[in-house]
Design a protein around this motif. Structure first.
Motif, PDB file in Angstrom:
ATOM      1  N   TYR A   5       0.901  -1.187   0.039  1.00  0.00           N
ATOM      2  CA  TYR A   5      -0.106  -0.108  -0.073  1.00  0.00           C
ATOM      3  C   TYR A   5       1.143   1.240  -0.161  1.00  0.00           C
ATOM      4  CZ  TYR A   5      -3.947   3.054   1.091  1.00  0.00           C
ATOM      5  OH  TYR A   5      -4.888   4.017   0.907  1.00  0.00           O
ATOM      6  N   CYS A  10      -2.682   3.445   5.725  1.00  0.00           N
ATOM      7  CA  CYS A  10      -3.070   2.181   5.631  1.00  0.00           C
ATOM      8  C   CYS A  10      -4.125   1.937   6.068  1.00  0.00           C
ATOM      9  CB  CYS A  10      -1.614   1.338   5.651  1.00  0.00           C
ATOM     10  SG  CYS A  10      -1.929  -0.126   5.059  1.00  0.00           S
ATOM     11  N   ASP A  91     -15.323  11.703  -5.512  1.00  0.00           N
ATOM     12  CA  ASP A  91     -14.233  11.892  -6.486  1.00  0.00           C
ATOM     13  C   ASP A  91     -14.484  13.428  -7.459  1.00  0.00           C
ATOM     14  OD1 ASP A  91     -15.912  11.503  -8.887  1.00  0.00           O
ATOM     15  OD2 ASP A  91     -15.149   9.542  -9.074  1.00  0.00           O
ATOM     16  N   VAL A 156      -1.610  -1.321  -4.341  1.00  0.00           N
ATOM     17  CA  VAL A 156      -2.578  -0.336  -4.218  1.00  0.00           C
ATOM     18  C   VAL A 156      -2.091   1.078  -4.138  1.00  0.00           C
ATOM     19  CG1 VAL A 156      -4.372   0.646  -3.034  1.00  0.00           C
ATOM     20  CG2 VAL A 156      -3.849  -2.035  -2.935  1.00  0.00           C
ATOM     21  N   SER A 158      -3.035   5.111  -4.107  1.00  0.00           N
ATOM     22  CA  SER A 158      -3.924   5.869  -3.438  1.00  0.00           C
ATOM     23  C   SER A 158      -4.420   6.981  -4.303  1.00  0.00           C
ATOM     24  CB  SER A 158      -3.609   6.366  -2.222  1.00  0.00           C
ATOM     25  OG  SER A 158      -2.616   6.877  -1.969  1.00  0.00           O
ATOM     26  N   SER A 159      -3.272   7.664  -5.131  1.00  0.00           N
ATOM     27  CA  SER A 159      -3.613   8.860  -5.891  1.00  0.00           C
ATOM     28  C   SER A 159      -2.664   8.921  -6.829  1.00  0.00           C
ATOM     29  CB  SER A 159      -2.991  10.046  -5.115  1.00  0.00           C
ATOM     30  OG  SER A 159      -1.406   9.871  -4.522  1.00  0.00           O
ATOM     31  N   LEU A 180      -4.102  -1.838  -8.199  1.00  0.00           N
ATOM     32  CA  LEU A 180      -5.200  -1.500  -7.944  1.00  0.00           C
ATOM     33  C   LEU A 180      -5.204   0.049  -7.527  1.00  0.00           C
ATOM     34  CD1 LEU A 180      -6.454  -4.369  -5.360  1.00  0.00           C
ATOM     35  CD2 LEU A 180      -7.018  -4.172  -7.757  1.00  0.00           C
ATOM     36  N   THR A 181      -6.346   0.663  -7.628  1.00  0.00           N
ATOM     37  CA  THR A 181      -6.252   2.141  -7.322  1.00  0.00           C
ATOM     38  C   THR A 181      -7.534   2.450  -6.461  1.00  0.00           C
ATOM     39  OG1 THR A 181      -7.489   2.705  -9.513  1.00  0.00           O
ATOM     40  CG2 THR A 181      -5.216   2.783  -9.612  1.00  0.00           C
ATOM     41  N   ARG A 182      -7.536   3.939  -5.878  1.00  0.00           N
ATOM     42  CA  ARG A 182      -8.362   4.120  -5.074  1.00  0.00           C
ATOM     43  C   ARG A 182      -8.993   5.292  -5.953  1.00  0.00           C
ATOM     44  NH1 ARG A 182      -7.367   4.976   1.115  1.00  0.00           N
ATOM     45  NH2 ARG A 182      -9.621   5.326   0.982  1.00  0.00           N
ATOM     46  N   GLY A 183     -10.192   5.306  -6.485  1.00  0.00           N
ATOM     47  CA  GLY A 183     -10.684   6.533  -7.021  1.00  0.00           C
ATOM     48  C   GLY A 183     -10.310   6.650  -8.570  1.00  0.00           C
ATOM     49  N   THR A 186      -7.323   8.290 -10.141  1.00  0.00           N
ATOM     50  CA  THR A 186      -6.079   7.509  -9.888  1.00  0.00           C
ATOM     51  C   THR A 186      -6.105   6.423 -10.963  1.00  0.00           C
ATOM     52  OG1 THR A 186      -6.139   7.929  -7.565  1.00  0.00           O
ATOM     53  CG2 THR A 186      -4.742   6.169  -8.226  1.00  0.00           C
ATOM     54  N   GLU A 187      -7.254   5.684 -11.273  1.00  0.00           N
ATOM     55  CA  GLU A 187      -7.444   4.756 -12.132  1.00  0.00           C
ATOM     56  C   GLU A 187      -7.133   5.134 -13.552  1.00  0.00           C
ATOM     57  OE1 GLU A 187      -8.073   1.078 -14.051  1.00  0.00           O
ATOM     58  OE2 GLU A 187      -7.651   1.479 -12.005  1.00  0.00           O
TER      59      GLU A 187
END
Length: 203
Positions: A5, A10, A91, A156, A158-159, A180-183, A186-187
């Motif tokens: 992460y 975390c 988002d 992962v 996060s930004s 993997l992404t958050r949001g 970021t994806e």
């Protein structure tokens, strides 16, 4: 195998946690202080992260205080804000969708030095008068630690900046891992980076 992460906080103690961003105050606070003195001339005060709350806390209930998600909303409550409008989708696009249904006016956005232009441009296109001010700096940690990626099967982010800083630290983005992404922002950035990697391979 483990999950790596890269964000500041975390969410799971079983993850390997090596933050690839750190938050620092701005060196010159004159513009920030000026914005604070003028805050009551705005119709909306938009917070897009809990860090903005730390460095630009709300001082009154005018203008309308808007938060991008529950974490930011909670930070605002702890800072003393009583009435907070939280957007439905946490988002940038959710923020724009929310403002599309609001009366036009002036918007002040305290944010990081690396914040993207999606929200300001989106709001301006809707007819809002938008001012941004750098409330804090998002940097790569000076002593960012590398881990043995052979022991990791999932990463992962996060930004967008954690993706960029990962590449700076490791030299490349591994395509043999689950990324993997958050949001959505970021994806989207991840897909742009992967597309560029694929393009470079074909050349």
């Amino acid at each position: 195998m483990k999950t790596l992460y890269t964000g500041i906080s975390c969410p799971d103690t079983s993850f390997v946690h090596t933050p690839l961003i750190e938050i620092k105050p701005v060196a010159d606070t004159s513009r920030l202080m000026e914005a604070a003195d003028e805050v009551d001339t705005y119709d909306y005060l938009l917070y897009t992260s809990r860090h903005a709350v730390t460095y630009f806390p709300p001082r009154c209930q005018h203008p309308v205080i808007v938060a991008i998600g529950p974490v930011t909303t909670e930070a605002l409550r702890l800072a003393g804000a009583e009435t907070i409008k939280q957007v439905e989708k946490d988002d940038s696009y959710g923020v724009i969708d929310w403002f599309a249904e609001q009366p036009r006016g002036r918007v002040l956005i305290p944010r990081s030095n690396l914040a993207l232009s999606i929200i300001p441009e989106g709001l301006r296109n809707l007819g809002f008068d938008v001012t941004t001010v750098t409330a804090y700096e998002n940097r790569m940690p000076e002593n960012a630690m590398k881990v043995d990626l052979s022991q990791v099967d999932t990463i992962v982010f996060s930004s967008p900046s954690t993706i960029d800083n990962f590449i700076r630290l490791y030299g490349k983005l591994p395509t043999d891992k689950q990324l993997l992404t958050r949001g959505r922002i970021t994806e989207r950035h991840l897909q742009e980076v992967l597309k560029k990697i694929e393009g470079d391979r074909r050349e």
